[in-house]
Design a protein around this motif. Structure first.
Motif, PDB file in Angstrom:
ATOM      1  N   PRO A 156      12.395  52.752  20.926  1.00  0.00           N
ATOM      2  CA  PRO A 156      12.052  54.080  21.444  1.00  0.00           C
ATOM      3  C   PRO A 156      12.857  55.223  20.829  1.00  0.00           C
ATOM      4  O   PRO A 156      12.844  56.334  21.356  1.00  0.00           O
ATOM      5  N   GLU A 157      13.542  54.966  19.725  1.00  0.00           N
ATOM      6  CA  GLU A 157      14.427  55.968  19.141  1.00  0.00           C
ATOM      7  C   GLU A 157      13.716  57.294  18.889  1.00  0.00           C
ATOM      8  O   GLU A 157      14.225  58.374  19.247  1.00  0.00           O
ATOM      9  N   ALA A 158      12.539  57.224  18.269  1.00  0.00           N
ATOM     10  CA  ALA A 158      11.811  58.449  17.931  1.00  0.00           C
ATOM     11  C   ALA A 158      11.399  59.219  19.177  1.00  0.00           C
ATOM     12  O   ALA A 158      11.503  60.457  19.226  1.00  0.00           O
ATOM     13  N   ALA A 159      10.946  58.518  20.202  1.00  0.00           N
ATOM     14  CA  ALA A 159      10.504  59.183  21.436  1.00  0.00           C
ATOM     15  C   ALA A 159      11.677  59.798  22.190  1.00  0.00           C
ATOM     16  O   ALA A 159      11.566  60.894  22.750  1.00  0.00           O
ATOM     17  N   LEU A 160      12.805  59.114  22.200  1.00  0.00           N
ATOM     18  CA  LEU A 160      13.982  59.641  22.888  1.00  0.00           C
ATOM     19  C   LEU A 160      14.482  60.917  22.208  1.00  0.00           C
ATOM     20  O   LEU A 160      14.903  61.871  22.871  1.00  0.00           O
ATOM     21  N   ALA A 161      14.431  60.940  20.867  1.00  0.00           N
ATOM     22  CA  ALA A 161      14.803  62.155  20.150  1.00  0.00           C
ATOM     23  C   ALA A 161      13.893  63.311  20.550  1.00  0.00           C
ATOM     24  O   ALA A 161      14.349  64.444  20.753  1.00  0.00           O
ATOM     25  N   ARG A 162      12.616  63.043  20.679  1.00  0.00           N
ATOM     26  CA  ARG A 162      11.667  64.090  21.086  1.00  0.00           C
ATOM     27  C   ARG A 162      11.972  64.565  22.508  1.00  0.00           C
ATOM     28  O   ARG A 162      11.900  65.765  22.798  1.00  0.00           O
ATOM     29  N   GLU A 163      12.310  63.644  23.401  1.00  0.00           N
ATOM     30  CA  GLU A 163      12.652  64.047  24.771  1.00  0.00           C
ATOM     31  C   GLU A 163      13.870  64.969  24.794  1.00  0.00           C
ATOM     32  O   GLU A 163      13.966  65.861  25.644  1.00  0.00           O
ATOM     33  N   LEU A 164      14.790  64.760  23.851  1.00  0.00           N
ATOM     34  CA  LEU A 164      15.986  65.613  23.760  1.00  0.00           C
ATOM     35  C   LEU A 164      15.759  66.833  22.875  1.00  0.00           C
ATOM     36  O   LEU A 164      16.693  67.597  22.619  1.00  0.00           O
ATOM     37  N   GLN A 165      14.518  66.991  22.387  1.00  0.00           N
ATOM     38  CA  GLN A 165      14.139  68.119  21.521  1.00  0.00           C
ATOM     39  C   GLN A 165      14.964  68.141  20.232  1.00  0.00           C
ATOM     40  O   GLN A 165      15.320  69.208  19.714  1.00  0.00           O
ATOM     41  N   LEU A 166      15.229  66.948  19.714  1.00  0.00           N
ATOM     42  CA  LEU A 166      15.926  66.813  18.438  1.00  0.00           C
ATOM     43  C   LEU A 166      14.906  66.525  17.333  1.00  0.00           C
ATOM     44  O   LEU A 166      14.199  65.511  17.401  1.00  0.00           O
ATOM     45  N   PRO A 167      14.792  67.375  16.322  1.00  0.00           N
ATOM     46  CA  PRO A 167      13.932  67.040  15.174  1.00  0.00           C
ATOM     47  C   PRO A 167      14.364  65.688  14.593  1.00  0.00           C
ATOM     48  O   PRO A 167      15.560  65.451  14.399  1.00  0.00           O
ATOM     49  N   TYR A 168      13.386  64.833  14.298  1.00  0.00           N
ATOM     50  CA  TYR A 168      13.686  63.447  13.927  1.00  0.00           C
ATOM     51  C   TYR A 168      12.735  63.008  12.824  1.00  0.00           C
ATOM     52  O   TYR A 168      11.525  63.278  12.877  1.00  0.00           O
ATOM     53  N   ALA A 169      13.277  62.349  11.807  1.00  0.00           N
ATOM     54  CA  ALA A 169      12.449  61.769  10.746  1.00  0.00           C
ATOM     55  C   ALA A 169      13.068  60.458  10.305  1.00  0.00           C
ATOM     56  O   ALA A 169      14.257  60.197  10.538  1.00  0.00           O
ATOM     57  N   CYS A 170      12.259  59.643   9.651  1.00  0.00           N
ATOM     58  CA  CYS A 170      12.664  58.288   9.263  1.00  0.00           C
ATOM     59  C   CYS A 170      12.591  58.118   7.749  1.00  0.00           C
ATOM     60  O   CYS A 170      11.595  58.496   7.120  1.00  0.00           O
ATOM     61  N   LEU A 171      13.655  57.565   7.190  1.00  0.00           N
ATOM     62  CA  LEU A 171      13.664  57.135   5.792  1.00  0.00           C
ATOM     63  C   LEU A 171      13.648  55.609   5.821  1.00  0.00           C
ATOM     64  O   LEU A 171      14.646  54.974   6.138  1.00  0.00           O
ATOM     65  N   ALA A 172      12.488  55.029   5.525  1.00  0.00           N
ATOM     66  CA  ALA A 172      12.319  53.580   5.615  1.00  0.00           C
ATOM     67  C   ALA A 172      12.410  52.946   4.229  1.00  0.00           C
ATOM     68  O   ALA A 172      11.783  53.418   3.282  1.00  0.00           O
ATOM     69  N   LEU A 173      13.200  51.897   4.144  1.00  0.00           N
ATOM     70  CA  LEU A 173      13.361  51.135   2.902  1.00  0.00           C
ATOM     71  C   LEU A 173      12.739  49.762   3.090  1.00  0.00           C
ATOM     72  O   LEU A 173      13.117  49.016   3.998  1.00  0.00           O
ATOM     73  N   VAL A 174      11.775  49.419   2.232  1.00  0.00           N
ATOM     74  CA  VAL A 174      11.141  48.109   2.304  1.00  0.00           C
ATOM     75  C   VAL A 174      12.078  47.072   1.682  1.00  0.00           C
ATOM     76  O   VAL A 174      12.470  47.197   0.517  1.00  0.00           O
ATOM     77  N   VAL A 175      12.448  46.058   2.469  1.00  0.00           N
ATOM     78  CA  VAL A 175      13.389  45.043   1.987  1.00  0.00           C
ATOM     79  C   VAL A 175      12.750  43.658   1.871  1.00  0.00           C
ATOM     80  O   VAL A 175      13.395  42.721   1.382  1.00  0.00           O
ATOM     81  N   ASN A 176      11.503  43.532   2.294  1.00  0.00           N
ATOM     82  CA  ASN A 176      10.797  42.254   2.152  1.00  0.00           C
ATOM     83  C   ASN A 176       9.308  42.462   2.400  1.00  0.00           C
ATOM     84  O   ASN A 176       8.927  43.396   3.112  1.00  0.00           O
ATOM     85  N   PRO A 177       8.470  41.604   1.803  1.00  0.00           N
ATOM     86  CA  PRO A 177       7.060  41.636   2.174  1.00  0.00           C
ATOM     87  C   PRO A 177       6.907  41.067   3.583  1.00  0.00           C
ATOM     88  O   PRO A 177       7.606  40.122   3.958  1.00  0.00           O
ATOM     89  N   ALA A 178       6.031  41.646   4.383  1.00  0.00           N
ATOM     90  CA  ALA A 178       5.800  41.147   5.734  1.00  0.00           C
ATOM     91  C   ALA A 178       5.193  39.742   5.683  1.00  0.00           C
ATOM     92  O   ALA A 178       4.681  39.296   4.650  1.00  0.00           O
ATOM     93  N   ALA A 179       5.251  39.049   6.807  1.00  0.00           N
ATOM     94  CA  ALA A 179       4.768  37.669   6.889  1.00  0.00           C
ATOM     95  C   ALA A 179       3.324  37.562   6.404  1.00  0.00           C
ATOM     96  O   ALA A 179       2.463  38.349   6.784  1.00  0.00           O
ATOM     97  N   GLY A 180       3.075  36.603   5.539  1.00  0.00           N
ATOM     98  CA  GLY A 180       1.738  36.379   5.014  1.00  0.00           C
ATOM     99  C   GLY A 180       1.385  37.252   3.831  1.00  0.00           C
ATOM    100  O   GLY A 180       0.288  37.123   3.265  1.00  0.00           O
ATOM    101  N   LYS A 181       2.301  38.125   3.406  1.00  0.00           N
ATOM    102  CA  LYS A 181       2.028  39.033   2.299  1.00  0.00           C
ATOM    103  C   LYS A 181       2.613  38.541   0.974  1.00  0.00           C
ATOM    104  O   LYS A 181       2.499  39.223  -0.043  1.00  0.00           O
ATOM    105  N   ALA A 182       3.263  37.408   0.996  1.00  0.00           N
ATOM    106  CA  ALA A 182       3.802  36.804  -0.227  1.00  0.00           C
ATOM    107  C   ALA A 182       3.835  35.300  -0.026  1.00  0.00           C
ATOM    108  O   ALA A 182       3.824  34.796   1.106  1.00  0.00           O
ATOM    109  N   ASN A 183       3.871  34.573  -1.135  1.00  0.00           N
ATOM    110  CA  ASN A 183       3.892  33.112  -1.049  1.00  0.00           C
ATOM    111  C   ASN A 183       5.268  32.565  -0.670  1.00  0.00           C
ATOM    112  O   ASN A 183       5.381  31.461  -0.129  1.00  0.00           O
ATOM    113  N   GLU A 184       6.310  33.341  -0.957  1.00  0.00           N
ATOM    114  CA  GLU A 184       7.662  32.868  -0.714  1.00  0.00           C
ATOM    115  C   GLU A 184       8.035  32.996   0.759  1.00  0.00           C
ATOM    116  O   GLU A 184       7.529  33.850   1.482  1.00  0.00           O
ATOM    117  N   VAL A 185       8.947  32.136   1.190  1.00  0.00           N
ATOM    118  CA  VAL A 185       9.509  32.237   2.532  1.00  0.00           C
ATOM    119  C   VAL A 185      10.454  33.429   2.571  1.00  0.00           C
ATOM    120  O   VAL A 185      11.205  33.681   1.620  1.00  0.00           O
TER     121      VAL A 185
END
Length: 244
Positions: free
Chosen positions: A189-218
């Motif tokens: 709920p991090e994003a929603a809690l920031a909004r409740e406190l009226q704090l501008p909020y943005a996310c910098l997401a870094l992809v560190v692995n393919p999601a399950a079923g998106k690659a042959n490797e474990v």
């Protein structure tokens, strides 16, 4: 001048390059935050840093005290929040090492303390959460990623799961049908809690692995950690550009 808070996720338990001024231990009405708040100067600007999972990394995603974290940051003087999140890639464009600045989020988590508006209230409050991320803060991240020369997507839908286990291939397939591009465990709920406190909020997401079923490797922690080593360095450089 805006005081920015940076919430570091997996791989970012401390902010290299931060000139330390003060470490603040803050008790909140919601308990203790994940870690002390580190106050200092980064890229020539006043910054507050909080390790979401503690330092060292010890708090699972479903056990993070999100309310205490956000309350403590605002109490310490934060006026805007940039969250750094390690995620899995669902969309084909979201390969390992890719950055995403999401514009939307779908919450699949459960049982988390997710609002400040609970308990003995004078009245019920409903925040507008149509667009969960701050447009201006997102744009600054996008400009910084372009300047840094990173591979990135300027939009995407973040699917937030409960954790701490990774998802099944069927769950990822369902999330893809729902429109999710990336998957993580800490976006809500991090994003929603920031909004409740009226704090501008943005996310910098870094992809560190393919999601399950998106690659042959474990999916292994070793591979994730290797992706973090390279990616978090770039994330720090991007943050410096945003602040400077």
């Amino acid at each position: 001048m805006t005081v920015h808070a940076i919430i570091g996720g997996t791989g970012l338990t401390e902010l290299s390059g931060l000139m330390l001024r003060e470490i603040r231990s803050i008790e909140t009405p919601y308990g203790l935050p994940s870690a002390d708040i580190v106050c200092g100067e980064f890229a020539g600007r006043e910054v507050l840093f909080l390790a979401r999972h503690g330092h060292p990394h010890r708090i699972a995603p479903h056990q993070v005290n999100y309310r205490a974290n956000l309350w403590a940051l605002r109490h310490a003087g934060a006026q805007a929040v940039i969250a750094v999140n390690a995620v899995g890639g669902i969309h084909a464009a979201m390969g390992t090492g890719h950055f995403c600045v999401p514009h939307q989020i779908i919450d699949y988590s459960y049982g988390r303390e997710h609002t400040f508006f609970a308990g003995d209230l004078d009245h019920v409050t409903h925040i507008d959460f149509s667009h969960p991320y701050d447009a201006q803060l997102r744009e600054r991240l996008i400009v910084a990623l372009q300047a840094q020369g990173c591979a990135f997507s300027d939009h995407g839908v973040y699917g937030c799961t409960q954790g701490p286990r990774l998802e099944t291939a069927a769950e990822i397939a369902r999330m893809e049908r729902d429109g999710c591009d990336i998957v993580g465990m800490t976006g809500m709920p991090e994003a929603a809690l920031a909004r409740e406190l009226q704090l501008p909020y943005a996310c910098l997401a870094l992809v560190v692995n393919p999601a399950a079923g998106k690659a042959n490797e474990v999916i292994t922690m070793g591979a994730i950690e290797a992706a973090l080593v390279e990616g978090i360095g770039l994330a720090r450089a991007v943050l410096a550009r945003v602040l400077a």
